[in-house]
Design a protein around this motif. Structure first.
Motif, PDB file in Angstrom:
ATOM      1  N   ALA A 215       0.769  -2.628  -5.271  1.00 52.85           N
ATOM      2  CA  ALA A 215      -0.481  -3.287  -4.894  1.00 52.85           C
ATOM      3  C   ALA A 215      -0.147  -4.352  -3.865  1.00 52.85           C
ATOM      4  O   ALA A 215       0.816  -5.096  -4.014  1.00 52.85           O
ATOM      5  CB  ALA A 215      -1.133  -3.917  -6.116  1.00 52.85           C
ATOM      6  N   ILE A 216      -0.930  -4.391  -2.791  1.00 57.68           N
ATOM      7  CA  ILE A 216      -0.643  -5.287  -1.665  1.00 57.68           C
ATOM      8  C   ILE A 216      -1.878  -6.140  -1.379  1.00 57.68           C
ATOM      9  O   ILE A 216      -2.981  -5.605  -1.265  1.00 57.68           O
ATOM     10  CB  ILE A 216      -0.309  -4.462  -0.394  1.00 57.68           C
ATOM     11  N   ASP A 217      -1.688  -7.437  -1.250  1.00 57.68           N
ATOM     12  CA  ASP A 217      -2.747  -8.327  -0.774  1.00 57.68           C
ATOM     13  C   ASP A 217      -2.250  -9.028   0.474  1.00 57.68           C
ATOM     14  O   ASP A 217      -1.211  -9.683   0.439  1.00 57.68           O
ATOM     15  CB  ASP A 217      -3.111  -9.380  -1.831  1.00 57.68           C
TER      16      ASP A 217
ATOM     17  N   ARG B 254      -6.689  -5.674   1.070  1.00 57.21           N
ATOM     18  CA  ARG B 254      -5.867  -5.152  -0.022  1.00 57.21           C
ATOM     19  C   ARG B 254      -5.474  -3.711   0.244  1.00 57.21           C
ATOM     20  O   ARG B 254      -6.178  -2.989   0.949  1.00 57.21           O
ATOM     21  CB  ARG B 254      -6.657  -5.181  -1.337  1.00 57.21           C
TER      22      ARG B 254
ATOM     23  N   TYR C 241       2.872  -8.790  -2.803  1.00 59.53           N
ATOM     24  CA  TYR C 241       2.905  -7.382  -3.212  1.00 59.53           C
ATOM     25  C   TYR C 241       3.677  -7.225  -4.510  1.00 59.53           C
ATOM     26  O   TYR C 241       4.553  -8.021  -4.833  1.00 59.53           O
ATOM     27  CB  TYR C 241       3.467  -6.498  -2.098  1.00 59.53           C
TER      28      TYR C 241
END
Lengths: 352, 74
Positions: free
Chosen positions: A118-120, A134, A72
């Motif tokens: 932003a998160i993966d 995501r 993230y």
């Protein structure tokens, strides 16, 4: 030589899983819990929040009961947290800390200014490969001194659903990338009334849009003004709308922001998990093509019971009054997470 | 497919080696490469997305200030 080649092809074909879509082209599908002002909210995909004043961040993301990592970033920091589900103990190990539930807290520090996250979520699904989901969180911190809070009322359709911005509320929308997005700007609302000669300003840097429109008497009489974005591209597109006018010689200003997150028309996701009422309990069936199914029973936001399977889950307790049962399904090929939550009446509700 | 397997079987130990390569090593190798590719893409994406959105937010604010200066309400 011919045989060697044939055996390589044979082996290769047998092992090739369906390739996931390019991450930039896939929709944001992670389920996120985030603090917005005084509220702890849950939502899927792309979320936007405006709050007055800076605060310590509280962002959680749902991970599958597998082994993997969350990457993230806020654009200033980038962090990695590893997780591993231990089925025999029934807990998720997150950064060496056992968690009963599969929500993991992200360490992001203070929320300030324009604050994107932003998160993966990357999870290893056995021999199949990596399931990626995501998420995108956009916070805007205002103070009504040097950073005005949002006041402009706009309406728009987000994949068929009507959304609105307004006092202290900015917008977010996950939709398929493609042509045209109309946004209707309200010229009169409870807290303002624009005048002829006023201006509407539109900026969408990703689309190369920077425009101003002059309000005529006929616009004021109609009560609203429509602006069109020519397209929504795959990925995040931030749109800033403002309206200025003169009121008794004094300048009045309002503004708002909408975050569109487009995904490729090639993408097709999972159906929701299917719960079947068996009288005193629920049977949960994973959607077609899903790799893994998790079912949780919550009282408020506290986990009461958790089960997971690569097939069906039978005899799961029905939610009682004040409880919610949620089924979550993940699929590698579409990089997807789908869910459904039911209350004690069997009605669909949001994630607790 | 079954013809190929029986041909490999009739070849004796070289066939057995080829069969093992086909059924064990190649799938394993392709999976490893796929996992690595997926992880690499996912790990890179979060940073790029956040940076891109932060840049858009700043550019939009700059655009608004410039529009307000160049075309004020009348």
């Amino acid at each position: 030589m011919r045989l060697l080649l044939a055996s390589l092809i044979l082996g290769g074909c047998a092992s090739l899983p369906t390739a996931p879509v390019n991450l930039v082209d896939q929709p944001a599908r992670a389920v996120i819990r985030y603090q917005c002002g005084d509220e702890l909210l849950s939502a899927q995909g792309t979320v936007a929040c405006e709050q007055k004043g800076s605060s310590p961040s509280r962002v959680f993301v749902k991970v599958p009961p597998l082994e993997g990592r969350v990457v993230y970033s806020t654009g200033e920091l980038k962090k990695t947290g590893d997780f591993n589900w231990h089925p025999e103990e029934g807990f998720l190990l997150w950064k060496e800390r056992p968690l009963k539930d599969t929500w993991v807290p992200l360490e992001l520090g203070q929320v300030f200014g324009n604050w994107p996250v932003a998160i993966d979520v990357l999870a290893l699904n056995g021999s199949e490969g990596v399931v990626t989901t995501r998420g995108l969180v956009y916070h805007r911190v205002c103070n009504d001194l040097d950073t005005p809070c949002s006041k402009l009322v706009t309406r728009f359709y987000c994949a068929g659903e009507e959304r609105e911005t307004g006092l202290g509320k900015i917008g977010a929308c996950d939709r398929m990338a493609g042509p045209t997005q109309t946004i209707e700007v309200l010229l009169k609302a409870g807290h303002y009334s624009a005048r002829s000669g006023g201006k509407i300003y539109l900026s969408a840097p990703k689309l190369g849009l920077k425009q101003s429109y002059t309000l005529k008497e006929s616009d004021i009489a109609r009560g609203s003004f429509k602006v069109d974005l020519p397209e929504v591209k795959p990925g995040a597109t931030l749109v800033l709308l403002a309206m200025d006018w003169l009121e008794g010689g004094k300048l009045a200003q309002t503004e708002t922001r909408i975050l569109f997150n487009g995904y490729s028309p090639d993408w097709a996701g999972l159906d929701k998990p299917h719960p079947a009422d068996r009288g005193t309990s629920l049977d949960w069936v994973k959607p077609f093509m899903a790799d893994i199914l998790e079912v949780d029973l919550y009282r408020g936001q506290t986990l009461v019971k958790k089960a997971y399977s690569r097939g069906k889950i039978s005899g799961f307790p029905k939610p009682a009054l004040g409880e919610v049962a949620c089924g979550f399904a993940w699929q590698r090929a579409a990089s997807d997470l789908s869910y459904v939550c039911l209350n004690h009446l069997g009605q669909e509700v949001g994630v607790p | 497919m079954s013809d190929l397997v029986s041909t490999l079987g009739n070849m004796g130990w070289p066939g057995a080696v080829l069969l093992a390569v086909a059924t064990v090593f190649v799938p394993w190798l392709i999976n490893q490469l796929n996992k690595r590719k997926d992880l690499k893409q996912g790990e890179a994406d979060a940073g790029k997305t956040a940076t891109d959105l932060a840049t858009q937010a700043k550019d939009a604010q700059d655009d608004l200030e410039s529009l307000r200066r160049s075309d004020p309400p009348s």
